[in-house]
Design an enzyme around this catalytic site. Structure first.
Site, PDB file in Angstrom:
ATOM      1  N   CYS A 169      15.551  -8.737  -3.399  1.00  7.32           N
ATOM      2  CA  CYS A 169      15.910  -7.438  -3.986  1.00  7.32           C
ATOM      3  C   CYS A 169      16.859  -7.556  -5.185  1.00  7.32           C
ATOM      4  O   CYS A 169      16.588  -7.016  -6.260  1.00  7.32           O
ATOM      5  CB  CYS A 169      16.470  -6.503  -2.913  1.00  7.32           C
ATOM      6  SG  CYS A 169      18.127  -6.909  -2.314  1.00  7.32           S
ATOM      7  N   HIS A 211      20.944  -3.841   0.111  1.00  9.83           N
ATOM      8  CA  HIS A 211      19.659  -3.663  -0.573  1.00  9.83           C
ATOM      9  C   HIS A 211      19.838  -2.856  -1.850  1.00  9.83           C
ATOM     10  O   HIS A 211      20.565  -1.865  -1.890  1.00  9.83           O
ATOM     11  CB  HIS A 211      18.653  -2.955   0.336  1.00  9.83           C
ATOM     12  CG  HIS A 211      17.260  -3.008  -0.228  1.00  9.83           C
ATOM     13  ND1 HIS A 211      16.504  -4.161  -0.230  1.00  9.83           N
ATOM     14  CD2 HIS A 211      16.503  -2.061  -0.841  1.00  9.83           C
ATOM     15  CE1 HIS A 211      15.339  -3.922  -0.799  1.00  9.83           C
ATOM     16  NE2 HIS A 211      15.319  -2.653  -1.194  1.00  9.83           N
ATOM     17  N   HIS A 262      11.310  -1.765  -6.163  1.00  6.20           N
ATOM     18  CA  HIS A 262      12.168  -2.785  -5.555  1.00  6.20           C
ATOM     19  C   HIS A 262      11.331  -3.894  -4.921  1.00  6.20           C
ATOM     20  O   HIS A 262      10.098  -3.776  -4.794  1.00  6.20           O
ATOM     21  CB  HIS A 262      13.091  -2.164  -4.505  1.00  6.20           C
ATOM     22  CG  HIS A 262      12.371  -1.658  -3.285  1.00  6.20           C
ATOM     23  ND1 HIS A 262      12.911  -1.724  -2.017  1.00  6.20           N
ATOM     24  CD2 HIS A 262      11.146  -1.078  -3.114  1.00  6.20           C
ATOM     25  CE1 HIS A 262      12.070  -1.207  -1.135  1.00  6.20           C
ATOM     26  NE2 HIS A 262      10.998  -0.801  -1.772  1.00  6.20           N
TER      27      HIS A 262
END
Length: 346
Positions: A259, A308, A320
């Site tokens: 991420c 995240h 993402h």
């Protein structure tokens, strides 16, 4: 003469107990045989457990990324210090040679000063700490001694700093190894659960995720602001070129990402250097707490521990790198699995 006693008969009470125990054992055995086998978890139950394991794996991944970044930084710092120490030692050696030349000239002109002679075979600090020595040396020799002393002090400090950083590097490498094992263990456990699903169930889950991603992508692309300009727009455009690239923990591109690897790579394509980990990225730029104030290309963070991060795609969507087993894709805020914390405008 041998005794012929009749064997003792078990008492009625004992027989009753044994009979009752045997009957109970038979009943339990019958119940166990007839009991329904443990039910296999449903597809949705497996998905929920797997998603949780992937979340834990990503938490460990960001810790792994932080340790890896720290290791690389320490290695560079140690290398720089070691180069400085080497150069400093060369300078000290040159200064000592200069003092040796002075001593030789002094000897040819009538004998070497006993203090200087002792200096050349001992530590200059011993002389500078004794005022009686200084008045026996020339001004030039005193300056040379002071310079040697200062250089030696610098070298001692640098060597001590290098030693501490080497210890820190060792513990960082240990942490890196532990986090790597933790990530691998979580991924292995998730894979074991996925292996309990049938091929049809796996295909259904994959289709469900792909359909959700396509829907999110359509919503993002209908947003007029999706053509955002500036470096945020450039970062967003770079991330779009990586749609479909696989998630790999610890990866920073250009063919695979985790991420924070995706977001740091995307901004690098826009000419902006941002930190490597999601936690560090969350503490740069200007924070945006309201989703309605977000602009395309802003960094967006999820989960309470900020493990995240993605790029805002508009219309409540994010682009993402989700987790192992997936690819870079669009996703709705509502399906991220954790709360939106805030955005960052770089």
């Amino acid at each position: 003469m041998a005794s012929h006693r009749r064997p003792k008969q078990p008492s009625r009470a004992r027989v009753t107990v044994l009979t009752t125990a045997a009957a109970a054992a038979v009943a339990l055995g019958s119940q166990a045989a007839n009991a329904a086998p443990t039910e296999k978890p449903s597809k949705d139950e497996v998905k929920a457990k797997v998603d949780k394991l992937y979340e834990q794996a990503e938490q460990a991944t960001e810790k792994y990324n932080g340790a890896k970044e720290k290791q690389e930084k320490l290695q560079k710092e140690i290398s720089t210090i070691q180069d400085n120490v080497a150069r400093g030692q060369e300078e000290v050696n040159e200064l000592r040679e200069g003092l040796g030349s002075m001593a030789s000239a002094q000897y040819r002109s009538g004998g070497i000063d006993p203090s200087l002679q002792l200096l050349l075979s001992a530590d200059p600090d011993d002389y500078l700490d004794k005022a009686s020595t200084l008045d026996q040396l020339s001004a030039q020799q005193v300056e040379a001694l002071k310079e040697i002393q200062e250089k030696q002090r610098e070298l001692a400090q640098q060597r001590a700093e290098a030693s501490e950083k080497l210890k820190d590097l060792s513990s960082t490498r240990t942490e890196l190894g532990e986090k790597k094992k933790e990530v691998q263990a979580k991924l292995a456990e998730a894979q074991k659960l996925l292996n309990t699903l049938t091929a049809a169930e796996k295909a259904a889950l994959q289709e469900q995720e792909e359909r959700a991603s396509r829907d999110s992508g359509r919503q993002a692309l209908t947003n007029p602001a999706a053509s955002a300009s500036g470096r945020a727009g450039a970062a967003y455009a770079a991330a779009q070129t990586k749609l479909g690239s696989p998630y790999v923990y610890g990866a920073t591109g250009p063919s695979s990402f985790d991420c924070s690897g995706l977001t740091s790579w995307a901004y690098a394509q826009a000419g902006v250097s941002i930190p490597r980990t999601s936690e560090a990225q969350a503490n740069i730029g200007t924070r945006i707490y309201s989703q309605s104030d977000l602009q395309v290309g802003d960094l967006v963070f999820f989960f309470n521990d900020l493990h995240h991060v993605g790029l805002y795609a508009g219309n409540g969507q994010v682009i993402h790198a989700p987790r192992t087993g997936t690819v870079v894709r669009y996703e709705s805020f509502s399906t991220m699995g954790g709360p939106f914390m805030w955005g960052v405008r770089v």
